[in-house]
Design an enzyme around this catalytic site. Structure first.
Site, PDB file in Angstrom:
ATOM      1  N   ARG A 245       0.257 -11.091  14.558  1.00 29.49           N
ATOM      2  CA  ARG A 245       0.119  -9.691  14.196  1.00 29.49           C
ATOM      3  C   ARG A 245      -0.968  -9.530  13.124  1.00 29.49           C
ATOM      4  NH1 ARG A 245       5.274  -7.415  11.664  1.00 29.49           N
ATOM      5  NH2 ARG A 245       6.350  -8.487  13.338  1.00 29.49           N
TER       6      ARG A 245
ATOM      7  N   ARG B 194      12.086 -12.098   4.917  1.00 31.21           N
ATOM      8  CA  ARG B 194      12.668 -10.771   4.835  1.00 31.21           C
ATOM      9  C   ARG B 194      13.985 -10.704   5.590  1.00 31.21           C
ATOM     10  NH1 ARG B 194       9.108  -5.708   6.714  1.00 31.21           N
ATOM     11  NH2 ARG B 194       9.637  -6.450   8.785  1.00 31.21           N
TER      12      ARG B 194
ATOM     13  N   ARG C 101      -8.384   2.627  11.396  1.00 27.72           N
ATOM     14  CA  ARG C 101      -7.982   1.243  11.526  1.00 27.72           C
ATOM     15  C   ARG C 101      -9.045   0.424  12.254  1.00 27.72           C
ATOM     16  NH1 ARG C 101      -1.779  -0.443  12.562  1.00 27.72           N
ATOM     17  NH2 ARG C 101      -1.407   0.752  10.686  1.00 27.72           N
TER      18      ARG C 101
ATOM     19  N   ARG D 110      15.033  -9.805  11.400  1.00 24.80           N
ATOM     20  CA  ARG D 110      14.534  -9.164  12.609  1.00 24.80           C
ATOM     21  C   ARG D 110      13.952 -10.211  13.534  1.00 24.80           C
ATOM     22  NH1 ARG D 110      10.646  -4.255  11.443  1.00 24.80           N
ATOM     23  NH2 ARG D 110       9.395  -5.586  12.775  1.00 24.80           N
TER      24      ARG D 110
ATOM     25  N   LYS E 269       0.822  -1.206   0.000  1.00 23.76           N
ATOM     26  CA  LYS E 269       0.000   0.000   0.000  1.00 23.76           C
ATOM     27  C   LYS E 269       0.863   1.266   0.000  1.00 23.76           C
ATOM     28  CE  LYS E 269      -1.565   0.171   4.388  1.00 23.76           C
ATOM     29  NZ  LYS E 269      -1.008   1.224   5.236  1.00 23.76           N
TER      30      LYS E 269
END
Ligand SMILES: [Zn+2]
Length: 223
Positions: free
Chosen positions: A176, A132, A90, A165, A15
């Protein structure tokens, strides 16, 4: 005519890229609440100081205060012809707060916001996050799955070590996203009922998504 955009989508849905493209083509300011709050704090304004007192204690900034900061931002001159709201609202609670803001700032126009929802499959999002890596030296972001690195531990730009991470694990990512989807589902429904919503398949190539997005704006405005 004024054009207002609301972009909804989980982190990793692409986005941000679409926001930048739309903002570059039409000149609408891109307003994301995270940066906006940080700017407000840095400016030392009354609202900024107050927001900071909550953030310092690790608390959420109250919805009324966020609303006030957003309203002030949307009243600025560069938003006269429109804006892109990114990451807000949100929840349905925030949507109600935004309704109040829009009622006030749009009292002389008949603007209907274009709401875009960036739809991505949860499994794909989790996969993307887990694959990632980022460079510990220059911060470049890599995706092991799509980028085909010869050496998966080394940055191709600066030679720095690539790290994962700590919270980019499947379990954390899963949690999440579940929270995110639970929170936004009623919001999507609300905007869909009002006829404001366009769902975009965020798994398509970047240019295709952009074409679908801009195409949907036109139909929306002409109808
Ligand atoms: Zn690097």
């Amino acid at each position: 005519m004024k054009q207002e955009f609301i972009f909804i989508g989980p982190p990793g849905s692409g986005k941000g890229t679409q926001t930048k493209m739309l903002s570059a083509e039409y000149g609408f300011p891109h307003i994301d609440t995270g940066s906006l709050l940080r700017e407000e704090v840095a400016s030392g304004s009354e609202e900024g100081k107050l927001a900071n007192s909550f953030m310092e204690q690790g608390q959420l900034v109250p919805i009324e205060l966020v609303s006030k900061i957003i309203k002030n931002r949307l009243l600025k001159d560069d938003c006269k012809n429109g804006f892109i709201l990114d990451g807000y609202p949100r929840s349905t609670e925030q949507a109600a707060a935004l309704d109040e803001i829009l009622k006030e700032i749009d009292k002389d126009t008949d603007t209907v916001p274009n709401v875009f929802y960036f739809e991505v499959d949860k499994t794909k999002l989790v996969e993307r996050l887990v694959n990632r890596r980022s460079c510990s030296v220059c911060g470049a972001i890599y995706n092991l799955k799509t980028m085909n690195l010869e050496d998966e531990t080394k940055c191709t730009k600066c030679g720095g070590k690539l790290i994962r991470r700590e919270d980019d694990t499947e379990e954390v990512a899963e949690k999440r996203f579940t929270t995110y989807f639970n929170q936004t589902a009623p919001l999507i429904e609300l905007y869909e009922k009002r006829g404001w919503l366009t769902k975009l398949d965020a798994s398509l190539p970047i240019d295709t998504i952009y074409k679908n997005l801009t195409g949907a704006i036109k139909t929306h405005v002409n109808s």
